[in-house]
Each structure stands twice: as C-alpha cells, then as structure tokens.
Design an enzyme around this catalytic site. Structure first.
Site, PDB file in Angstrom:
ATOM      1  N   PRO A  20       0.820  -1.216   0.000  1.00  0.00           N
ATOM      2  CA  PRO A  20       0.000   0.000   0.000  1.00  0.00           C
ATOM      3  C   PRO A  20       0.848   1.258   0.000  1.00  0.00           C
ATOM      4  O   PRO A  20       1.962   1.252   0.527  1.00  0.00           O
ATOM      5  CB  PRO A  20      -0.791  -0.110   1.310  1.00  0.00           C
ATOM      6  CG  PRO A  20      -0.010  -1.034   2.181  1.00  0.00           C
ATOM      7  CD  PRO A  20       0.763  -1.950   1.273  1.00  0.00           C
ATOM      8  N   ASP A  21       0.337   2.327  -0.613  1.00  0.00           N
ATOM      9  CA  ASP A  21       1.022   3.617  -0.433  1.00  0.00           C
ATOM     10  C   ASP A  21       0.635   4.139   0.946  1.00  0.00           C
ATOM     11  O   ASP A  21      -0.030   3.448   1.718  1.00  0.00           O
ATOM     12  CB  ASP A  21       0.705   4.600  -1.577  1.00  0.00           C
ATOM     13  CG  ASP A  21      -0.764   5.006  -1.645  1.00  0.00           C
ATOM     14  OD1 ASP A  21      -1.513   4.674  -0.723  1.00  0.00           O
ATOM     15  OD2 ASP A  21      -1.141   5.662  -2.625  1.00  0.00           O
ATOM     16  N   PHE A  22       1.086   5.327   1.299  1.00  0.00           N
ATOM     17  CA  PHE A  22       0.770   5.830   2.634  1.00  0.00           C
ATOM     18  C   PHE A  22      -0.609   6.466   2.698  1.00  0.00           C
ATOM     19  O   PHE A  22      -1.331   6.285   3.653  1.00  0.00           O
ATOM     20  CB  PHE A  22       1.799   6.894   3.053  1.00  0.00           C
ATOM     21  CG  PHE A  22       3.068   6.315   3.597  1.00  0.00           C
ATOM     22  CD1 PHE A  22       3.246   4.959   3.704  1.00  0.00           C
ATOM     23  CD2 PHE A  22       4.081   7.154   4.026  1.00  0.00           C
ATOM     24  CE1 PHE A  22       4.422   4.434   4.213  1.00  0.00           C
ATOM     25  CE2 PHE A  22       5.261   6.646   4.540  1.00  0.00           C
ATOM     26  CZ  PHE A  22       5.438   5.277   4.629  1.00  0.00           C
ATOM     27  N   ARG A  23      -0.905   7.237   1.654  1.00  0.00           N
ATOM     28  CA  ARG A  23      -1.988   8.194   1.864  1.00  0.00           C
ATOM     29  C   ARG A  23      -3.267   7.955   1.094  1.00  0.00           C
ATOM     30  O   ARG A  23      -4.199   8.721   1.237  1.00  0.00           O
ATOM     31  CB  ARG A  23      -1.465   9.606   1.574  1.00  0.00           C
ATOM     32  CG  ARG A  23      -0.491  10.008   2.643  1.00  0.00           C
ATOM     33  CD  ARG A  23       0.186  11.309   2.438  1.00  0.00           C
ATOM     34  NE  ARG A  23       1.314  11.350   3.352  1.00  0.00           N
ATOM     35  CZ  ARG A  23       2.546  11.057   3.024  1.00  0.00           C
ATOM     36  NH1 ARG A  23       2.835  10.731   1.776  1.00  0.00           N
ATOM     37  NH2 ARG A  23       3.504  11.080   3.929  1.00  0.00           N
ATOM     38  N   ASN A  78      10.960   4.957  -2.400  1.00  0.00           N
ATOM     39  CA  ASN A  78      10.480   3.669  -1.896  1.00  0.00           C
ATOM     40  C   ASN A  78      11.565   2.918  -1.141  1.00  0.00           C
ATOM     41  O   ASN A  78      12.755   3.036  -1.435  1.00  0.00           O
ATOM     42  CB  ASN A  78       9.940   2.818  -3.050  1.00  0.00           C
ATOM     43  CG  ASN A  78       8.687   3.433  -3.629  1.00  0.00           C
ATOM     44  OD1 ASN A  78       8.112   4.333  -3.021  1.00  0.00           O
ATOM     45  ND2 ASN A  78       8.278   2.972  -4.785  1.00  0.00           N
ATOM     46  N   ASP A  80      11.122  -0.448  -0.652  1.00  0.00           N
ATOM     47  CA  ASP A  80      10.795  -1.866  -0.867  1.00  0.00           C
ATOM     48  C   ASP A  80      11.802  -2.634  -1.709  1.00  0.00           C
ATOM     49  O   ASP A  80      11.685  -3.853  -1.863  1.00  0.00           O
ATOM     50  CB  ASP A  80       9.398  -1.988  -1.488  1.00  0.00           C
ATOM     51  CG  ASP A  80       9.244  -1.192  -2.790  1.00  0.00           C
ATOM     52  OD1 ASP A  80      10.248  -1.016  -3.512  1.00  0.00           O
ATOM     53  OD2 ASP A  80       8.123  -0.749  -3.087  1.00  0.00           O
ATOM     54  N   HIS A  99      15.045   7.794   0.665  1.00  0.00           N
ATOM     55  CA  HIS A  99      14.585   7.571   2.036  1.00  0.00           C
ATOM     56  C   HIS A  99      15.139   6.265   2.594  1.00  0.00           C
ATOM     57  O   HIS A  99      14.554   5.672   3.497  1.00  0.00           O
ATOM     58  CB  HIS A  99      13.054   7.593   2.092  1.00  0.00           C
ATOM     59  CG  HIS A  99      12.480   8.924   1.676  1.00  0.00           C
ATOM     60  ND1 HIS A  99      11.161   9.114   1.348  1.00  0.00           N
ATOM     61  CD2 HIS A  99      13.075  10.147   1.548  1.00  0.00           C
ATOM     62  CE1 HIS A  99      10.961  10.391   1.033  1.00  0.00           C
ATOM     63  NE2 HIS A  99      12.108  11.035   1.128  1.00  0.00           N
TER      64      HIS A  99
HETATM   65  P1  CNA Z   1       2.229   8.829  -1.217  1.00  0.00           P
HETATM   66  O1  CNA Z   1       2.256  10.142  -0.549  1.00  0.00           O
HETATM   67  O2  CNA Z   1       1.441   7.731  -0.594  1.00  0.00           O
HETATM   68  O3  CNA Z   1       1.651   9.093  -2.702  1.00  0.00           O
HETATM   69  C1  CNA Z   1       1.441   8.080  -3.636  1.00  0.00           C
HETATM   70  C2  CNA Z   1       0.999   8.708  -4.936  1.00  0.00           C
HETATM   71  O4  CNA Z   1       0.893   7.693  -5.920  1.00  0.00           O
HETATM   72  C3  CNA Z   1      -0.345   9.404  -4.864  1.00  0.00           C
HETATM   73  O5  CNA Z   1      -0.331  10.562  -5.642  1.00  0.00           O
HETATM   74  C4  CNA Z   1      -1.299   8.362  -5.455  1.00  0.00           C
HETATM   75  O6  CNA Z   1      -2.425   8.921  -6.071  1.00  0.00           O
HETATM   76  C5  CNA Z   1      -0.408   7.726  -6.487  1.00  0.00           C
HETATM   77  N1  CNA Z   1      -0.752   6.348  -6.803  1.00  0.00           N
HETATM   78  C6  CNA Z   1      -1.044   5.349  -5.942  1.00  0.00           C
HETATM   79  N2  CNA Z   1      -1.229   4.199  -6.619  1.00  0.00           N
HETATM   80  C7  CNA Z   1      -1.038   4.494  -7.932  1.00  0.00           C
HETATM   81  C8  CNA Z   1      -1.094   3.735  -9.118  1.00  0.00           C
HETATM   82  N3  CNA Z   1      -1.351   2.422  -9.118  1.00  0.00           N
HETATM   83  N4  CNA Z   1      -0.857   4.348 -10.286  1.00  0.00           N
HETATM   84  C9  CNA Z   1      -0.601   5.692 -10.323  1.00  0.00           C
HETATM   85  N5  CNA Z   1      -0.517   6.452  -9.227  1.00  0.00           N
HETATM   86  C10 CNA Z   1      -0.738   5.865  -8.036  1.00  0.00           C
HETATM   87  O7  CNA Z   1       3.662   8.256  -1.472  1.00  0.00           O
HETATM   88  P2  CNA Z   1       5.019   9.034  -1.828  1.00  0.00           P
HETATM   89  O8  CNA Z   1       5.932   8.017  -2.348  1.00  0.00           O
HETATM   90  O9  CNA Z   1       4.770  10.229  -2.647  1.00  0.00           O
HETATM   91  O10 CNA Z   1       5.471   9.526  -0.384  1.00  0.00           O
HETATM   92  C11 CNA Z   1       6.724   9.353   0.019  1.00  0.00           C
HETATM   93  C12 CNA Z   1       6.835   8.369   1.177  1.00  0.00           C
HETATM   94  C13 CNA Z   1       6.067   7.120   0.954  1.00  0.00           C
HETATM   95  C14 CNA Z   1       8.237   7.917   1.329  1.00  0.00           C
HETATM   96  O11 CNA Z   1       8.714   8.296   2.570  1.00  0.00           O
HETATM   97  C15 CNA Z   1       8.243   6.380   1.197  1.00  0.00           C
HETATM   98  O12 CNA Z   1       9.196   5.804   2.029  1.00  0.00           O
HETATM   99  C16 CNA Z   1       6.890   6.009   1.565  1.00  0.00           C
HETATM  100  N6  CNA Z   1       6.327   4.701   1.169  1.00  0.00           N
HETATM  101  C17 CNA Z   1       7.015   3.784   0.461  1.00  0.00           C
HETATM  102  C18 CNA Z   1       6.446   2.573   0.132  1.00  0.00           C
HETATM  103  C19 CNA Z   1       7.227   1.573  -0.648  1.00  0.00           C
HETATM  104  O13 CNA Z   1       8.427   1.464  -0.472  1.00  0.00           O
HETATM  105  N7  CNA Z   1       6.586   0.852  -1.543  1.00  0.00           N
HETATM  106  C20 CNA Z   1       5.167   2.290   0.526  1.00  0.00           C
HETATM  107  C21 CNA Z   1       4.452   3.248   1.263  1.00  0.00           C
HETATM  108  C22 CNA Z   1       5.059   4.439   1.568  1.00  0.00           C
END
Ligand code: CNA
Length: 434
Positions: free
Chosen positions: A97-100, A171, A173, A190
C-alpha cells in the site's frame, strides 16, 4: 545547519523565478541553462500549488505536449539521459500500500498497531521507546514477498537501453533492485531495507540475522553494544542518505524527467523535478497531477494507473513487447520471501489480512458497545434526581470501572477512532536538519 547552508549555496547560484512565477512565458535567453526552482521553492514544504500551463504557451523542446510527440522525441534519439523519480504509487499494484490513499493506504490501516499517531511507526524517537510496531510492519513489507511491477521493469528497460541517468526513489521496498536496476543507478532517497545497522553505534548488522528476526517478528539487537538495530530506512527525525545530497543536482543534466507514483509531498525529494532545466521535457505518470508537473512548457501528463501509463509510453516508443518480456522474467519462481513458497506466502498474507480485519472489526464493535454502555449509564445517572451533572467527570467510585469507559489518549481523542493527521504533519520534515 550545514546542510541548509550548502543547499543555499548550491541552489542560490542557479536561482531564477519559476516559469509559473514568470507569468507562464518561456525564457527568451538560453533556457537550457535555467533551473526551474528557486531557493524559496526548494525550501517550501509540501506539495506546492501550481497552475497548469496556459495552452497558448508553446512548448520549447517538444513539438507538442502529448504522448505521441514525446515518444517521437525519444524515437528520434533526442533523449539519452533520463532521470526517473518514483514513489509508493509504483508499488501499489505489487500489493504494497502507499501511505496516503484513503482506505487502502498504509496510514489508514495502522490502527491495529496501537500507535499514538500513524507516522509514529517511522518516527525514530518513538522507535527507541517501542520498536515493535515498526517490526510488525517490516514483517509485512520485507523485500522478497512482492513481485516488481511492470513500472519497475520499465525503469530497468530504460537502463538496458542505456538511457537511464539515475533513478531517485522514495520507496524502501527494493523492488527496483529486484527488477534488475543496478545499485549504482539508484538513489534510495529515504533509504531502504537493503542495509541495516545499530542505531547506537552504527555497526552494520548481518542481513541473514535481520531476515530471521523479521520473519519471527523479533527485535534484533546489535551484536556489539546490544543497541536497537534498524534497516537503514530514513525515519522522521533522521538525515537523508549522503548519496541523495551528492546526486540531487543531477536532474539539471537530464534531457527527460519521468515522475511516477508519488504525491510529491515529502521534501526535499518533492523539489527534485524542479531542478530540471525549464526546457527539459517532464512526464508525470500518476493518478493525479502533483507538484509543479503540468505547469512547465514541456510537461506531458499521463494521468491514471502507472502500469497502464508505462505500457502506453512503451507502446508509443515501440518497446511494449520488450517490456512485457522483461517483466515476465520477474514472475515468482518456487520460493517466496524468507524461504517460503510464494503461493504459501501470498495465502498466509491473505489469511493474516483477514485475521487483522476480523480483529479490527471485533475491537471496533467491542469499543462501540463499551461506549454505548458507558453512555447509557451516564445518561441514566444524569436523569436520576440528585445524580451527577453533565460536566462531572466519572469518579473512581463509579460502578462503571475505568476499563469500561472508552479509552482516551493524551489528546483526549477516542483511542479506537483512529484519525489520520491529528498530529502536526511531520512528513514534510523527513530528513531535514533542524
Ligand atoms: P504517497 O504520498 O502515498 O503518494 C502516492 C501517490 O501515488 C499518490 O499521488 C497516489 O495517487 C499515487 N498512486 C497510488 N497508486 C497508484 C497507481 N497504481 N498508479 C498511479 N498512481 C498511483 O507516497 P510518496 O511516495 O509520494 O510519499 C513518500 C513516502 C512514501 C516515502 O517516505 C516512502 O518511504 C513512503 N512509502 C514507500 C512505500 C514503498 O516502499 N513501496 C510504501 C508506502 C510508503
């Protein structure tokens, strides 16, 4: 404060108003040497508002701000130094999952870890006091459980074609690595699970040991000083890796910038796309418009799902079969993470998710029942002649024990009603020196 000074020195030399601040007009003199960002812009926190470029303003480099024009530009050999910037959105289709994102985002699902606020899971001072929530999460997120997405393979394809100057990822991951992007092309802004060390004496900790501890949901301790060990993920309150600062001006050398799957809300990463010269085409592949993307003369927006977006771009460049072939190679073999077959891991994950959901529902129902019982009794007491008034606090001698009352945290919020963002938003402070 050294970091601030050095950033001011570096950025200050290249200061110029952003295109949008300059009334949307392209520069008349040597725009190739101009950066988009200003000092103020670099230090601005969060996702800066920017208005989309006026359609009447012509592009500087591309014939048009369209996918077709961009792919022609690439096919014509005009691009050889691509900088890619990514975030959690490129890994959501892998199952991380993303964060937000509301409901599905990580922060929306952390209530079960009983955190005082969602971001605490990545807060170094909270980790010192209570590392278990982080390790519970690490157990779920640990590399090896998830397959890279086709978007990760797209970045690998750019590298194979000799076009990738650098990937900046937020990311943690490691899926870019798993897709085959080499270490020296990746800046993990990060940090990531790729390395781990003691938070007290910085002694590196063996990978095999941390894998075992994470698999067993145990807290690893330093072999030297017994301090807490943590993967080198940047927590709130920690400095970004030196590598980020070493490479942060690289986007100025790019001839194409691709931003994918990020909300561009965490600084200083969020300002990287603005380090590209004004005339450098930028592509945003994301569910929504973010940051200043869309305000530049050569910005192309491919809004929607990342995987769909990279397929469209690859198709337009004539690379789609190659991309699908590359991605096919990332399909799981027999083994999943931590020595478990992938199917078993996936099934266990589903079962765990289901259990968590049931746990959460049970707790919520339980709390609601407690709340209504407490409320019922309180209303009944208030109705009795001579009973306590509304403003009276329940006393320790009340027949309702404190355990029967809804839990309140130190802010006076109901503990089980986990509301995101009740604390000051510290995500923008990630890695900034104070
Ligand atoms: P965020 O703030 O959660 O934003 C994610 C963005 O991606 C948003 O604009 C969403 O609308 C968009 N989005 C989500 N799914 C999709 C998709 N399938 N296709 C297109 N767009 C999509 O995350 P950010 O990365 O901007 O924030 C930075 C944080 C998140 C960092 O500190 C990371 O460490 C942290 N993070 C990382 C992971 C990971 O490693 N996979 C997971 C969750 C959070």
């Amino acid at each position: 404060m050294n970091l601030f000074r050095s950033v001011i020195a570096a950025i200050g030399r290249k200061h110029k108003p952003h295109r949008s601040q300059a009334g949307g007009k392209p520069n008349s003199h040597n725009p190739k040497n101009k950066w988009r960002c200003s000092v103020g812009r670099f230090f601005n926190m969060g996702n800066e508002e920017s208005s989309p470029i006026d359609e009447s303003v012509p592009p500087q480099t591309l014939p048009a701000r369209t996918l077709e024009a961009l792919s022609d530009h690439i096919k014509n050999g005009k691009v050889s130094r691509i900088v890619v910037m990514t975030g959690a959105g490129i890994s959501t289709s892998a199952g991380i999952p993303d964060f937000r994102s509301p409901d599905t985002g990580l922060y929306a699902n952390l209530a079960r870890l009983n955190l005082p606020y969602a971001e605490a899971v990545f807060d170094i001072s909270y980790f010192r006091k209570n590392p278990m929530p982080f390790y519970t999460l690490a157990h779920e997120l640990y590399p090896g459980k998830y397959r890279p997405t086709i978007t990760h393979s797209f970045i690998r394809l750019l590298h194979d074609k000799g076009l990738l100057l650098k990937l900046f990822t937020q990311n943690i991951d490691c899926l870019e690595r798993e897709a085959g992007v080499p270490d020296d092309k990746i800046v993990e802004a990060h940090g990531s699970f790729a390395r781990q060390s003691c938070i007290e004496c910085s002694e590196p900790y063996p990978e095999a040991d941390i894998k075992r501890h994470i698999a067993d949901k145990e807290i690893p301790r330093c072999h030297q000083c017994k301090g807490l060990v943590k993967p080198e993920i940047v927590f709130f309150g920690e400095q970004l890796p030196a590598e980020f600062f070493r490479h942060r001006s690289l986007p100025a050398e790019a001839d194409l910038c691709i931003v994918m799957g990020t909300s561009l809300t965490v600084q200083p990463f969020a300002s990287l796309p603005d380090v590209t010269p004004d005339s450098t085409p930028r592509v945003l592949i994301n569910k929504e418009r973010v940051g200043s993307l869309g305000s530049g003369t050569d910005d192309v927006l491919i809004l929607g799902d990342c995987d769909d977006g990279v397929r469209k771009l690859a198709n337009a460049c004539g690379w789609l079969d190659e991309l699908e072939g590359l991605w096919a190679k990332t399909a799981p073999k027999d083994t999943g993470e931590l020595g478990k077959p992938a199917a078993e891991v996936a099934k266990r994950d589903k079962d765990e998710q289901l259990e968590d959901e049931i746990d959460k529902l049970t707790k919520d129902v339980d709390e609601t029942l407690r709340l209504s019982k407490w409320h019922e009794e309180k209303v009944r007491d208030e109705k009795l002649p001579g009973s306590a008034t509304k403003s009276d606090q329940p006393k320790s001698s009340d027949t309702t024990s404190s355990g029967d009352r809804p839990h309140e945290d130190s802010d006076g919020n109901l503990g089980h009603v986990f509301v995101q963002g009740q604390k000051p938003d510290r995500r923008v402070m990630k890695g900034e020196e104070t």
